[in-house]
Design a protein around this motif. Sequence first.
Motif, PDB file in Angstrom:
ATOM      1  N   PRO A 272      -3.678 -47.651 -32.794  1.00 58.00           N
ATOM      2  CA  PRO A 272      -4.857 -46.489 -33.005  1.00 58.00           C
ATOM      3  C   PRO A 272      -5.872 -46.033 -33.493  1.00 58.00           C
ATOM      4  O   PRO A 272      -6.632 -44.970 -32.843  1.00 58.00           O
ATOM      5  CB  PRO A 272      -4.884 -47.158 -34.636  1.00 58.00           C
ATOM      6  CG  PRO A 272      -3.656 -48.603 -34.300  1.00 58.00           C
ATOM      7  CD  PRO A 272      -3.940 -48.914 -33.563  1.00 58.00           C
ATOM      8  N   ARG A 273      -7.094 -47.087 -32.740  1.00 55.29           N
ATOM      9  CA  ARG A 273      -8.983 -47.298 -31.521  1.00 55.29           C
ATOM     10  C   ARG A 273      -8.122 -47.834 -30.025  1.00 55.29           C
ATOM     11  O   ARG A 273      -8.487 -48.580 -30.244  1.00 55.29           O
ATOM     12  CB  ARG A 273      -9.288 -47.705 -33.134  1.00 55.29           C
ATOM     13  CG  ARG A 273      -9.059 -47.283 -34.242  1.00 55.29           C
ATOM     14  CD  ARG A 273      -9.610 -45.478 -34.331  1.00 55.29           C
ATOM     15  NE  ARG A 273     -11.190 -45.472 -34.502  1.00 55.29           N
ATOM     16  CZ  ARG A 273     -11.827 -44.707 -33.617  1.00 55.29           C
ATOM     17  NH1 ARG A 273     -11.080 -43.423 -33.158  1.00 55.29           N
ATOM     18  NH2 ARG A 273     -12.571 -44.343 -33.688  1.00 55.29           N
ATOM     19  N   PRO A 274      -9.497 -47.335 -29.369  1.00 59.26           N
ATOM     20  CA  PRO A 274     -10.166 -47.660 -28.468  1.00 59.26           C
ATOM     21  C   PRO A 274     -10.999 -48.886 -28.545  1.00 59.26           C
ATOM     22  O   PRO A 274     -11.575 -48.713 -29.544  1.00 59.26           O
ATOM     23  CB  PRO A 274     -10.107 -46.867 -27.851  1.00 59.26           C
ATOM     24  CG  PRO A 274     -10.989 -45.488 -29.097  1.00 59.26           C
ATOM     25  CD  PRO A 274      -9.655 -45.987 -29.657  1.00 59.26           C
ATOM     26  N   ILE A 275     -10.958 -49.631 -27.722  1.00 59.60           N
ATOM     27  CA  ILE A 275     -11.767 -50.913 -27.091  1.00 59.60           C
ATOM     28  C   ILE A 275     -12.953 -49.909 -27.206  1.00 59.60           C
ATOM     29  O   ILE A 275     -13.561 -48.847 -26.593  1.00 59.60           O
ATOM     30  CB  ILE A 275     -12.053 -51.314 -25.709  1.00 59.60           C
ATOM     31  CG1 ILE A 275     -10.108 -52.060 -25.732  1.00 59.60           C
ATOM     32  CG2 ILE A 275     -12.955 -52.018 -25.172  1.00 59.60           C
ATOM     33  CD1 ILE A 275      -9.842 -52.484 -24.555  1.00 59.60           C
ATOM     34  N   GLY A 276     -13.894 -50.742 -28.105  1.00 59.78           N
ATOM     35  CA  GLY A 276     -15.550 -50.372 -28.942  1.00 59.78           C
ATOM     36  C   GLY A 276     -15.101 -49.962 -29.785  1.00 59.78           C
ATOM     37  O   GLY A 276     -16.164 -49.330 -30.537  1.00 59.78           O
ATOM     38  N   SER A 277     -14.604 -49.498 -30.544  1.00 62.59           N
ATOM     39  CA  SER A 277     -14.369 -48.780 -32.137  1.00 62.59           C
ATOM     40  C   SER A 277     -15.371 -49.682 -32.791  1.00 62.59           C
ATOM     41  O   SER A 277     -14.441 -51.114 -32.598  1.00 62.59           O
ATOM     42  CB  SER A 277     -13.079 -48.800 -32.699  1.00 62.59           C
ATOM     43  OG  SER A 277     -12.453 -47.171 -31.169  1.00 62.59           O
TER      44      SER A 277
ATOM     45  N   GLY B 113      -6.741 -48.418 -38.279  1.00 63.85           N
ATOM     46  CA  GLY B 113      -6.224 -47.561 -40.268  1.00 63.85           C
ATOM     47  C   GLY B 113      -5.267 -48.692 -41.025  1.00 63.85           C
ATOM     48  O   GLY B 113      -5.347 -49.936 -40.485  1.00 63.85           O
ATOM     49  N   GLY B 114      -5.011 -48.130 -41.809  1.00 65.97           N
ATOM     50  CA  GLY B 114      -3.953 -48.562 -42.775  1.00 65.97           C
ATOM     51  C   GLY B 114      -4.767 -49.602 -43.408  1.00 65.97           C
ATOM     52  O   GLY B 114      -5.961 -49.963 -43.935  1.00 65.97           O
ATOM     53  N   CYS B 115      -3.356 -50.489 -43.448  1.00 69.15           N
ATOM     54  CA  CYS B 115      -3.710 -52.297 -44.234  1.00 69.15           C
ATOM     55  C   CYS B 115      -4.450 -53.621 -43.125  1.00 69.15           C
ATOM     56  O   CYS B 115      -4.938 -53.791 -43.310  1.00 69.15           O
ATOM     57  CB  CYS B 115      -2.898 -52.892 -44.582  1.00 69.15           C
ATOM     58  SG  CYS B 115      -2.002 -51.589 -46.104  1.00 69.15           S
ATOM     59  N   VAL B 116      -4.913 -52.695 -41.758  1.00 66.17           N
ATOM     60  CA  VAL B 116      -5.783 -53.770 -41.667  1.00 66.17           C
ATOM     61  C   VAL B 116      -7.174 -53.580 -41.520  1.00 66.17           C
ATOM     62  O   VAL B 116      -7.808 -54.728 -41.658  1.00 66.17           O
ATOM     63  CB  VAL B 116      -5.487 -53.319 -39.452  1.00 66.17           C
ATOM     64  CG1 VAL B 116      -6.397 -54.125 -38.782  1.00 66.17           C
ATOM     65  CG2 VAL B 116      -4.203 -53.468 -38.706  1.00 66.17           C
ATOM     66  N   GLU B 117      -7.597 -52.396 -41.485  1.00 70.52           N
ATOM     67  CA  GLU B 117      -8.944 -52.556 -41.995  1.00 70.52           C
ATOM     68  C   GLU B 117      -9.217 -52.849 -42.963  1.00 70.52           C
ATOM     69  O   GLU B 117     -10.506 -54.036 -43.187  1.00 70.52           O
ATOM     70  CB  GLU B 117      -9.687 -51.303 -42.011  1.00 70.52           C
ATOM     71  CG  GLU B 117      -9.716 -50.518 -40.746  1.00 70.52           C
ATOM     72  CD  GLU B 117      -9.788 -49.266 -40.292  1.00 70.52           C
ATOM     73  OE1 GLU B 117     -10.335 -48.649 -41.089  1.00 70.52           O
ATOM     74  OE2 GLU B 117     -10.262 -48.510 -38.959  1.00 70.52           O
ATOM     75  N   GLY B 118      -8.175 -53.555 -44.539  1.00 71.04           N
ATOM     76  CA  GLY B 118      -8.576 -53.714 -45.875  1.00 71.04           C
ATOM     77  C   GLY B 118      -8.198 -55.286 -44.775  1.00 71.04           C
ATOM     78  O   GLY B 118      -9.471 -55.753 -45.625  1.00 71.04           O
ATOM     79  N   ALA B 119      -7.394 -55.896 -44.138  1.00 72.46           N
ATOM     80  CA  ALA B 119      -7.845 -57.564 -43.617  1.00 72.46           C
ATOM     81  C   ALA B 119      -8.640 -57.820 -43.196  1.00 72.46           C
ATOM     82  O   ALA B 119      -9.605 -58.337 -43.050  1.00 72.46           O
ATOM     83  CB  ALA B 119      -7.427 -57.412 -42.698  1.00 72.46           C
TER      84      ALA B 119
ATOM     85  N   TRP C 247       3.474 -56.515 -40.235  1.00 74.92           N
ATOM     86  CA  TRP C 247       4.440 -55.088 -41.112  1.00 74.92           C
ATOM     87  C   TRP C 247       3.454 -55.381 -42.125  1.00 74.92           C
ATOM     88  O   TRP C 247       2.713 -53.540 -43.076  1.00 74.92           O
ATOM     89  CB  TRP C 247       5.728 -55.042 -41.854  1.00 74.92           C
ATOM     90  CG  TRP C 247       6.271 -55.706 -39.828  1.00 74.92           C
ATOM     91  CD1 TRP C 247       6.553 -55.819 -39.527  1.00 74.92           C
ATOM     92  CD2 TRP C 247       7.053 -53.684 -39.445  1.00 74.92           C
ATOM     93  NE1 TRP C 247       7.343 -55.714 -38.231  1.00 74.92           N
ATOM     94  CE2 TRP C 247       7.736 -53.810 -38.394  1.00 74.92           C
ATOM     95  CE3 TRP C 247       6.483 -51.963 -40.089  1.00 74.92           C
ATOM     96  CZ2 TRP C 247       7.969 -53.210 -37.723  1.00 74.92           C
ATOM     97  CZ3 TRP C 247       7.146 -51.241 -39.209  1.00 74.92           C
ATOM     98  CH2 TRP C 247       7.616 -51.357 -38.177  1.00 74.92           C
ATOM     99  N   GLN C 248       2.816 -56.290 -43.065  1.00 78.36           N
ATOM    100  CA  GLN C 248       2.206 -56.618 -44.457  1.00 78.36           C
ATOM    101  C   GLN C 248       0.849 -55.106 -43.796  1.00 78.36           C
ATOM    102  O   GLN C 248       0.140 -55.170 -44.736  1.00 78.36           O
ATOM    103  CB  GLN C 248       1.496 -57.707 -44.834  1.00 78.36           C
ATOM    104  CG  GLN C 248       3.163 -58.692 -45.070  1.00 78.36           C
ATOM    105  CD  GLN C 248       2.913 -59.983 -45.051  1.00 78.36           C
ATOM    106  OE1 GLN C 248       1.941 -60.222 -44.716  1.00 78.36           O
ATOM    107  NE2 GLN C 248       3.944 -60.734 -45.724  1.00 78.36           N
ATOM    108  N   VAL C 249       0.284 -55.894 -42.728  1.00 80.63           N
ATOM    109  CA  VAL C 249      -1.059 -54.931 -42.530  1.00 80.63           C
ATOM    110  C   VAL C 249      -0.567 -53.643 -41.670  1.00 80.63           C
ATOM    111  O   VAL C 249      -1.625 -53.176 -41.584  1.00 80.63           O
ATOM    112  CB  VAL C 249      -2.040 -56.295 -41.723  1.00 80.63           C
ATOM    113  CG1 VAL C 249      -2.311 -56.806 -42.670  1.00 80.63           C
ATOM    114  CG2 VAL C 249      -1.571 -56.513 -40.050  1.00 80.63           C
ATOM    115  N   GLY C 250       0.347 -53.224 -41.448  1.00 75.69           N
ATOM    116  CA  GLY C 250       0.102 -51.848 -41.031  1.00 75.69           C
ATOM    117  C   GLY C 250      -0.160 -51.626 -40.050  1.00 75.69           C
ATOM    118  O   GLY C 250       0.042 -50.218 -39.567  1.00 75.69           O
ATOM    119  N   LEU C 251       0.676 -52.539 -38.641  1.00 72.56           N
ATOM    120  CA  LEU C 251       0.165 -52.308 -37.688  1.00 72.56           C
ATOM    121  C   LEU C 251       1.412 -51.959 -36.720  1.00 72.56           C
ATOM    122  O   LEU C 251       2.109 -53.791 -35.744  1.00 72.56           O
ATOM    123  CB  LEU C 251      -1.305 -53.522 -36.662  1.00 72.56           C
ATOM    124  CG  LEU C 251      -1.173 -52.919 -35.115  1.00 72.56           C
ATOM    125  CD1 LEU C 251      -1.973 -51.373 -35.727  1.00 72.56           C
ATOM    126  CD2 LEU C 251      -2.190 -53.957 -34.671  1.00 72.56           C
ATOM    127  N   SER C 252       2.397 -51.157 -37.187  1.00 79.07           N
ATOM    128  CA  SER C 252       3.618 -51.260 -36.713  1.00 79.07           C
ATOM    129  C   SER C 252       4.267 -50.307 -35.403  1.00 79.07           C
ATOM    130  O   SER C 252       5.382 -49.492 -35.457  1.00 79.07           O
ATOM    131  CB  SER C 252       4.925 -50.920 -38.371  1.00 79.07           C
ATOM    132  OG  SER C 252       3.996 -49.831 -38.254  1.00 79.07           O
TER     133      SER C 252
END
Length: 109
Positions: free
Chosen positions: A36-41, A57-63, A90-95
Amino acid sequence: MTVTSSLDPLVTAQNWAESGRDVAIATVVETWGSAPRPIGSHLAIDGEGNFVGSVSGGCVEGAVITEAIEVISSGTPKMLEFGVADETAWQVGLSCGGKIRVYVERLGR
């Protein structure tokens, strides 16, 4: 400060640190496939869980925010990895089929 710089997570992190807040910075250091986001974000997180920016994005950022609060507390940086192959993907949203590595470090001190 301009509108652009006020939205920059690194500028925000610096401002937070200068005002006495405990701060961590999360940075995307590697991506594979669809990400979802490039290197350096960057994502800036304070000790209260406030944040600005984005590393995925999604739950990855929450983690990442949860891990960043631990990094602020311990002072020990962490390398996090999220991908569809992980059982938690799938739980953290990087599907999206991609994989990312995010380095989290405390700012200052």
